[in-house]
Each structure stands twice: as C-alpha cells, then as structure tokens.
Motif scaffolding. Structure first.
Motif, PDB file in Angstrom:
ATOM      1  N   LEU A 471       0.849  -1.185   0.000  1.00  0.00           N
ATOM      2  CA  LEU A 471       0.000   0.000   0.000  1.00  0.00           C
ATOM      3  C   LEU A 471       0.886   1.238   0.000  1.00  0.00           C
ATOM      4  O   LEU A 471       2.024   1.204   0.477  1.00  0.00           O
ATOM      5  CB  LEU A 471      -0.925   0.027   1.217  1.00  0.00           C
ATOM      6  CG  LEU A 471      -1.969  -1.084   1.326  1.00  0.00           C
ATOM      7  CD1 LEU A 471      -2.691  -0.985   2.657  1.00  0.00           C
ATOM      8  CD2 LEU A 471      -2.957  -1.011   0.172  1.00  0.00           C
ATOM      9  N   MET A 472       0.366   2.329  -0.512  1.00  0.00           N
ATOM     10  CA  MET A 472       1.090   3.602  -0.501  1.00  0.00           C
ATOM     11  C   MET A 472       0.205   4.648   0.169  1.00  0.00           C
ATOM     12  O   MET A 472      -0.927   4.900  -0.262  1.00  0.00           O
ATOM     13  CB  MET A 472       1.437   4.052  -1.924  1.00  0.00           C
ATOM     14  CG  MET A 472       2.237   5.348  -1.960  1.00  0.00           C
ATOM     15  SD  MET A 472       2.927   5.729  -3.602  1.00  0.00           S
ATOM     16  CE  MET A 472       1.432   5.857  -4.581  1.00  0.00           C
ATOM     17  N   THR A 473       0.717   5.237   1.230  1.00  0.00           N
ATOM     18  CA  THR A 473      -0.038   6.269   1.937  1.00  0.00           C
ATOM     19  C   THR A 473       0.056   7.592   1.180  1.00  0.00           C
ATOM     20  O   THR A 473       0.898   7.766   0.292  1.00  0.00           O
ATOM     21  CB  THR A 473       0.502   6.456   3.358  1.00  0.00           C
ATOM     22  OG1 THR A 473       1.854   6.960   3.278  1.00  0.00           O
ATOM     23  CG2 THR A 473       0.479   5.141   4.125  1.00  0.00           C
ATOM     24  N   LYS A 474      -0.797   8.523   1.573  1.00  0.00           N
ATOM     25  CA  LYS A 474      -0.776   9.852   0.962  1.00  0.00           C
ATOM     26  C   LYS A 474       0.549  10.545   1.250  1.00  0.00           C
ATOM     27  O   LYS A 474       1.112  11.209   0.358  1.00  0.00           O
ATOM     28  CB  LYS A 474      -1.946  10.681   1.486  1.00  0.00           C
ATOM     29  CG  LYS A 474      -2.048  12.059   0.868  1.00  0.00           C
ATOM     30  CD  LYS A 474      -3.254  12.814   1.396  1.00  0.00           C
ATOM     31  CE  LYS A 474      -3.351  14.205   0.758  1.00  0.00           C
ATOM     32  NZ  LYS A 474      -4.542  14.951   1.248  1.00  0.00           N
ATOM     33  N   GLU A 475       1.055  10.377   2.456  1.00  0.00           N
ATOM     34  CA  GLU A 475       2.333  10.990   2.815  1.00  0.00           C
ATOM     35  C   GLU A 475       3.475  10.432   1.967  1.00  0.00           C
ATOM     36  O   GLU A 475       4.364  11.187   1.522  1.00  0.00           O
ATOM     37  CB  GLU A 475       2.627  10.779   4.307  1.00  0.00           C
ATOM     38  CG  GLU A 475       1.707  11.535   5.258  1.00  0.00           C
ATOM     39  CD  GLU A 475       0.316  10.936   5.320  1.00  0.00           C
ATOM     40  OE1 GLU A 475      -0.634  11.657   5.688  1.00  0.00           O
ATOM     41  OE2 GLU A 475       0.180   9.739   4.994  1.00  0.00           O
ATOM     42  N   GLN A 476       3.462   9.115   1.734  1.00  0.00           N
ATOM     43  CA  GLN A 476       4.497   8.515   0.910  1.00  0.00           C
ATOM     44  C   GLN A 476       4.423   9.011  -0.537  1.00  0.00           C
ATOM     45  O   GLN A 476       5.453   9.267  -1.172  1.00  0.00           O
ATOM     46  CB  GLN A 476       4.369   6.989   0.947  1.00  0.00           C
ATOM     47  CG  GLN A 476       4.782   6.376   2.279  1.00  0.00           C
ATOM     48  CD  GLN A 476       4.480   4.886   2.323  1.00  0.00           C
ATOM     49  OE1 GLN A 476       3.605   4.387   1.613  1.00  0.00           O
ATOM     50  NE2 GLN A 476       5.207   4.172   3.179  1.00  0.00           N
ATOM     51  N   ARG A 519      -7.770   8.371  -8.821  1.00  0.00           N
ATOM     52  CA  ARG A 519      -7.949   6.942  -8.547  1.00  0.00           C
ATOM     53  C   ARG A 519      -7.803   6.580  -7.078  1.00  0.00           C
ATOM     54  O   ARG A 519      -8.469   5.652  -6.601  1.00  0.00           O
ATOM     55  CB  ARG A 519      -6.925   6.137  -9.368  1.00  0.00           C
ATOM     56  CG  ARG A 519      -7.163   6.178 -10.863  1.00  0.00           C
ATOM     57  CD  ARG A 519      -5.990   5.600 -11.618  1.00  0.00           C
ATOM     58  NE  ARG A 519      -5.601   4.315 -11.076  1.00  0.00           N
ATOM     59  CZ  ARG A 519      -4.370   3.802 -11.147  1.00  0.00           C
ATOM     60  NH1 ARG A 519      -3.411   4.498 -11.719  1.00  0.00           N
ATOM     61  NH2 ARG A 519      -4.105   2.631 -10.636  1.00  0.00           N
ATOM     62  N   PHE A 520      -6.917   7.266  -6.349  1.00  0.00           N
ATOM     63  CA  PHE A 520      -6.630   6.873  -4.969  1.00  0.00           C
ATOM     64  C   PHE A 520      -7.541   7.553  -3.948  1.00  0.00           C
ATOM     65  O   PHE A 520      -7.464   7.236  -2.767  1.00  0.00           O
ATOM     66  CB  PHE A 520      -5.165   7.176  -4.620  1.00  0.00           C
ATOM     67  CG  PHE A 520      -4.175   6.461  -5.506  1.00  0.00           C
ATOM     68  CD1 PHE A 520      -4.516   5.293  -6.173  1.00  0.00           C
ATOM     69  CD2 PHE A 520      -2.876   6.938  -5.670  1.00  0.00           C
ATOM     70  CE1 PHE A 520      -3.618   4.639  -6.984  1.00  0.00           C
ATOM     71  CE2 PHE A 520      -1.964   6.291  -6.473  1.00  0.00           C
ATOM     72  CZ  PHE A 520      -2.341   5.136  -7.141  1.00  0.00           C
ATOM     73  N   GLY A 521      -8.344   8.492  -4.365  1.00  0.00           N
ATOM     74  CA  GLY A 521      -9.217   9.191  -3.419  1.00  0.00           C
ATOM     75  C   GLY A 521      -8.460  10.033  -2.418  1.00  0.00           C
ATOM     76  O   GLY A 521      -8.913  10.195  -1.279  1.00  0.00           O
ATOM     77  N   MET A 522      -7.315  10.583  -2.800  1.00  0.00           N
ATOM     78  CA  MET A 522      -6.489  11.391  -1.906  1.00  0.00           C
ATOM     79  C   MET A 522      -6.663  12.882  -2.161  1.00  0.00           C
ATOM     80  O   MET A 522      -5.778  13.687  -1.899  1.00  0.00           O
ATOM     81  CB  MET A 522      -5.011  11.000  -2.060  1.00  0.00           C
ATOM     82  CG  MET A 522      -4.707   9.575  -1.657  1.00  0.00           C
ATOM     83  SD  MET A 522      -2.970   9.143  -1.916  1.00  0.00           S
ATOM     84  CE  MET A 522      -2.959   7.436  -1.348  1.00  0.00           C
ATOM     85  N   SER A 523      -7.811  13.247  -2.708  1.00  0.00           N
ATOM     86  CA  SER A 523      -8.097  14.640  -3.014  1.00  0.00           C
ATOM     87  C   SER A 523      -9.101  15.194  -2.026  1.00  0.00           C
ATOM     88  O   SER A 523     -10.138  14.580  -1.756  1.00  0.00           O
ATOM     89  CB  SER A 523      -8.652  14.757  -4.445  1.00  0.00           C
ATOM     90  OG  SER A 523      -9.212  16.019  -4.665  1.00  0.00           O
ATOM     91  N   GLU A 524      -8.788  16.363  -1.469  1.00  0.00           N
ATOM     92  CA  GLU A 524      -9.720  17.003  -0.547  1.00  0.00           C
ATOM     93  C   GLU A 524     -10.933  17.569  -1.284  1.00  0.00           C
ATOM     94  O   GLU A 524     -12.013  17.702  -0.710  1.00  0.00           O
ATOM     95  CB  GLU A 524      -9.012  18.127   0.210  1.00  0.00           C
ATOM     96  CG  GLU A 524      -7.891  17.630   1.128  1.00  0.00           C
ATOM     97  CD  GLU A 524      -7.233  18.766   1.875  1.00  0.00           C
ATOM     98  OE1 GLU A 524      -7.665  19.920   1.684  1.00  0.00           O
ATOM     99  OE2 GLU A 524      -6.283  18.489   2.648  1.00  0.00           O
ATOM    100  N   THR A 525     -10.768  17.870  -2.566  1.00  0.00           N
ATOM    101  CA  THR A 525     -11.870  18.435  -3.347  1.00  0.00           C
ATOM    102  C   THR A 525     -12.872  17.369  -3.756  1.00  0.00           C
ATOM    103  O   THR A 525     -14.095  17.546  -3.627  1.00  0.00           O
ATOM    104  CB  THR A 525     -11.326  19.143  -4.606  1.00  0.00           C
ATOM    105  OG1 THR A 525     -10.391  20.136  -4.212  1.00  0.00           O
ATOM    106  CG2 THR A 525     -12.462  19.775  -5.399  1.00  0.00           C
TER     107      THR A 525
END
Length: 610
Positions: A471-476, A519-525
C-alpha cells in the motif's frame, strides 16, 4: 532448406524437359519421319513402269504412291492421281513390280488425335499433380502456407515439456490452485466417486513475463499427459472458415489423446468480445470464437481434457467464454513480491556459477516490480558480464551492474559531456538524493551516478526499499513527488536556470499526482469519487476519464497544485542544506559514481570534505 530448394528445381526442370519432348513429338518429329514425296502425272507413272524404274506401288482409293529410280540413280517416292485404267494391274505384273492395295482404316484420325494430343495432355496433368503433391508435403514447401484445417498445435507427449513445478518460483498461490488439476488427471476416480467435476477451462491472467506459459508446461510435466500448445493468432486466417476448422481439428486430436492438456497462449487473439471484434457480425474471428464455444460445450470434462488459456488482456474477452462450464477458474499470475523474486533468482541462479558471497536477497530488494522474465534476464546479463571480464564465477558486482543495465541500459563510456553540463547533472542527482534523505517516508539511497546510459539517461539516483510495500499512503506519495522535484529545484537554486534534464521526473510526478486525485481518493476536493478507469492493469495502457470537461479542468488544477507544493518543499529542504549540496555535488563530479553508504556517511559527518 538448400537441399529442398535444389530438389524442387530438379523436379521443375524435369517437367519442362518432358513437356518439350511431347511438343517435339506432336509437331516436329512427324515432319522428320515422313519421307519426301514428289507429285507426278499419270503418264509419267506409266512411262516409268515401261522403263523398269518402278520398284513398289501402293494403290489407294484416290491416289497411287510408288517408289522408283530417279534420274540421279537413287530411290524416290512419288505420288499420282488414280485413273480408271483396267490394264494397270497387267502392266505392273508384266513389269514385275510389287504392288498392293491399301484399304483405309476407320477412325484413324480419331486415334491420331488421341495419340498426338490427348495422351500428352493427360501425362502433363499427371506430372503436375505429382509435383504439386510433393511440394505440399515437403517441409518448407508450398504446404507451409495455410494448412487448410490443421491446427498446427505443438504436441509434447507426456513428460516431453521438461518442466515441473520445481521450475516455477514466486507463484505459490497459482501452483496450489493448479495442483487440483494435476491430481484429477492422476486420480480421476476420486472425483467421480464424489460426483465432482474438474474445471473444463482454466484462464491464466497476468502481466507479460510472469510465467503463464511456463506454469502451463509445468502442469503438463507434473500430470505426465500429452500437452498441446498453440497460440491464438494461429487460428486466425485470411480464408473464412479456416480458424473454425482448426479449432475442430485441435479438439479432435485432444479427444483422441485424452487425458491431455490443451494450452492456448495469447488467448485474446480469438477470444475478443464479439461486440468489439468488428462491425461485421460474420467475420472469420467471430466464426472461430463460435466454434470454440461449441467445442467447449461438446466435450465431457470427465474424459480428462483440460483447456488452459493465457492472456494479459482479460477485460476484452467475450463474456460467453467466462461463464461456468467453459472457463470455470481464473488464476491470477501476478508480479512476484520480495520473497517471490528471491525464489525466482535462486532458480535461475542455480543454472550459473555464482560466487559464494553473492546475496540474491539484495538483488531482489533492488528490483521491485520486476517480472520473472526480467529476473532471468538479470541473472543471464550478470553471467555474460562475468565472461566478458574473464571470470569463471558471477560476482555480486556483476548482478548489480546487470540490474542497472536492465533499468537504464549500457554505460556510454565514450560519451563526451561538457564540464558545465556535467556539473549541472551532478547537482541534479544530488538534489534528488538529498531531498530523499531528509524525508522520513522515502526509500534509502542505494547509488548515485552521473555516467550516461544508452537509455538516454545522463545520470540517475537509485533508491531501494528496505521492506516490501503493498500500500502507498498519501504521505508517501507526496514525499515521492517531492523527491522527484529535488533535481529541478537544485538546478534552479544553484544555476538560476532550468534544463531539460527533469523531463522524466516531471512525467513521473504528474502521473503520481493525477492518480492521487482520480484513482486513490487522496483529493480534498473530490474525496472518494471515482474519476478515472484503468483500461488494462497489466499492459500499462492509458486510463480513461469518467468526468465532464469542467471536472477535468478542476482535476488539472488540483494536480498542478500538488506538484507546486511538492516543488516548494523540495526547494526549502535544499536551501536548508546548501553547504552539503555543494560539497556532495563536487564529490560526485570527481567520483562520477557514489554508493549509498558513501552518501549517508557524508551526511552524518560533522564536516564534509570535498
């Protein structure tokens, strides 16, 4: 091939010679065989009889031909018209001339036609048929065009594949799933007693180079049954109906050799969805697919016929193939993890002479995302390098250089780079390494080099993960983008200008940032909204946006903001470490290559020497 070509030429010249003799026989030889005949009047004929010149006479219905002594003293043949002369016979008898009456044979012209024309034509036709048949049956001859219904499948009888599960490493889950197939082929009575049926078809799905074909051969080797191997493209012909005929022939051979395994590689060539194959609903590919569906419904799995198919494009397969009763089981053959890569390297390493201190685990750590074929190539390139340097064993350095060769290509040792550009490259690579080292979630720096490679790279910084990440975190993800921005940031800080050397960094950073948003859902918008679909996860094809043009514009804005923020962070890290940046860049410029240990030692020392 050369002997075959000479044989074909011999047959060709022989037929030409026979045809030539027949033409001469029909047209020219009769002209030479017929004697020269001189026409004369009837009076001259009678005079020659009275003078004793006539030797032999043949009386026909309308003419008389005779042989007489000419004025030159040799025999000649003459012909004259027949007259109503009742005394002719007496004249010939008194002159003691041999004479006879010739009665014409009926149908002689028809017999001549048969002998002169029809018989030679029949002989020519027979020779042509014989020549054509020989050419078709010869390997490499005309018969190697379309084989007209033959499946062309390669048949490995019983253990001829030479493969077993011991040759397959890094795919333990796939082997476990296929062991049931092997067990059924060995002990079908166990399953028949319970009423269980083995899957008719097994679909092997995965990226290229992961060993789909190898594991299919291993199943046949373990089962010790005949193994039919054919690629999907071999079914597709320019002649309509040939593909369907080959499918019928393949399954006919399989039933005659049951129990057996039929393996179809590149299955998507014939299994493509009928909605997408062509605009015409009755083309050759569709007929082949329909025949395959019918054949899979027509045979009984209890006979021990198992169909294995391999593809790296499962999303385009026809839904009718994937229903239960046809391809019942789908087995993923994925890229190996760290443990799998180590096992694969060990299998291929056993085939070469490795030094005792070779650490295959370190090579496995340095090759994340590598397929089985890539790892086999690394071992082989390492062995070739050992031979190139005159060694009889493969060293750790050989394998490490092989990893770099596969990643970046061969070193361009003779490339001439101006010192000004070389200095910029050194700052660029140290910028990557320094930003990576000053962050907590990035992989350790393994090697830094400014030696140009044949792939077009003028230098690179290699990082190696200490642990396998699934897995890859948002921070990574953000730190990875920041590391990619480190090279361009170093150029701008030191030289107050930018170059084209960051093109690949920009491409990778943009791809990661876009994946974070879409794709990863790492967007605040947008949050967990699906904005993009991957067309093929195995071939790395482009993704398709699932949004409107207005939303796509907002996506671009957020991707740009992520990249700008990461660039600012990279610039800040380098500004805080300018002294170390200068000293490391000068050191790299002098050495051209710096190991990860040397780099980390310089960072931890209180005083860094150039």
């Amino acid at each position: 091939m050369k002997g075959l070509k000479n044989t074909n030429q011999t047959y060709f010249y022989l037929i030409i010679a026979i045809i030539g003799v027949m033409i001469l026989n029909a047209f020219f030889f009769p002209l030479f065989e017929e004697p020269k005949i001189t026409p004369v009047d009837y009076g001259t004929f009678l005079t020659q009889i009275e003078n004793g010149k006539v030797k032999q006479v043949q009386i026909q219905d309308t003419e008389i031909s005779y042989v007489a002594i000419s004025e030159q003293g040799y025999e000649s043949t003459y012909v004259t018209g027949r007259m109503d002369d009742p005394e002719l016979v007496n004249r010939l008898h008194n002159a003691k001339v041999e004479f006879t009456r010739i009665i014409p044979k009926e149908n002689s012209s028809f017999f001549n036609f048969i002998l002169t024309w029809l018989f030679p034509l029949l002989v020519m036709f027979w020779l042509f048929q014989l020549f054509s048949q020989r050419m078709i049956n010869k390997p490499g001859g005309m018969g190697n065009g379309p084989s007209y219904g033959k499946s062309n499948a390669k048949i490995y009888m019983k253990t001829d594949t030479g493969k077993s599960f011991a040759d397959v490493a890094g795919q333990d889950e796939a082997k476990e799933a296929l062991l049931e197939i092997v067990d059924f082929l060995h002990h079908p009575e166990k399953y028949q007693e319970v009423g269980a049926k083995v899957p008719k078809g097994v679909l092997l799905v995965g990226p290229p180079g992961t060993g789909k074909t190898l594991i299919a051969k291993a199943v046949a080797g373990e089962s010790k049954v005949p193994f039919f191997s054919i690629t999907g493209s071999e079914f597709v012909e320019m002649f309509v109906g040939m593909g369907a005929a080959r499918v019928r022939d393949l399954f006919k051979q399989a039933q005659e050799n049951a129990p057996c395994i039929v393996f179809i590689d590149e299955f998507d060539a014939i299994g493509k969805s009928r909605n997408a194959s062509s605009l015409n609903g009755n083309d050759e590919r569709e007929q082949t697919l329909n025949q395959l569906l019918a054949e899979m419904d027509g045979f009984d799995a209890d006979k021990g016929i198992v169909i294995l198919a391999a593809t790296n494009r499962p999303e385009i397969l026809d839904k009718a193939l994937l229903r239960p009763g046809r391809f019942d089981r789908r087995i993923p053959i994925e890229l190996p993890d760290l443990q799998g890569r180590g096992a694969i390297l060990k299998v291929h390493g056993n085939k070469v002479k490795l030094a005792l201190d070779v650490d295959l685990h370190a090579i496995a750590k340095a090759t994340p995302g590598a397929s089985g074929a890539d790892l086999a190539n690394i071992i082989n390139e390492g062995a070739l390098r050992a031979v190139r340097f005159g060694r009889k064993q493969v060293l750790q350095s050989d394998l490490e250089e092989a990893v770099e060769l596969v990643i970046a290509g061969y070193q361009r040792k003779n490339a001439v780079i101006p010192m000004k550009d070389k200095l910029k490259i050194a700052y660029h690579e140290i910028g990557h390494a320094l930003v990576a080292a000053r962050q907590s979630e990035t992989a350790l720096v393994h090697k830094i080099t400014i030696v140009p490679r044949t792939s077009g790279s003028l230098g690179y910084t290699m990082q190696v993960e200490q642990e396998e990440h699934v897995l890859m975190t948002k921070e990574q993800a953000l730190e990875k983008i920041t590391t990619l921005m480190g090279g361009r940031a170093a150029e701008e800080l030191v030289f107050h200008s930018i170059t084209s050397g960051a093109s690949n960094d920009i491409e990778q950073a943009t791809r990661i940032a876009r994946a974070m948003v879409t794709r990863f859902g790492m967007s605040e918008t947008f949050g967990m909204m699906a904005l993009e679909a991957v067309n093929n996860p195995y071939l790395g094809e482009h993704s398709t946006l699932l949004v409107s043009a207005e939303t796509a514009s907002k996506i671009d804005e957020e991707v740009l903001q992520i990249i700008k923020s990461s660039y600012q962070k990279a610039t800040q890290i380098l500004q805080e470490n300018m002294d170390i940046l200068h000293q490391l860049a000068n050191s790299l410029l002098e050495k051209e290559t710096m190991t990860g240990e040397e780099f980390m030692t310089c960072l931890t020392e209180e005083k860094v020497t150039a």
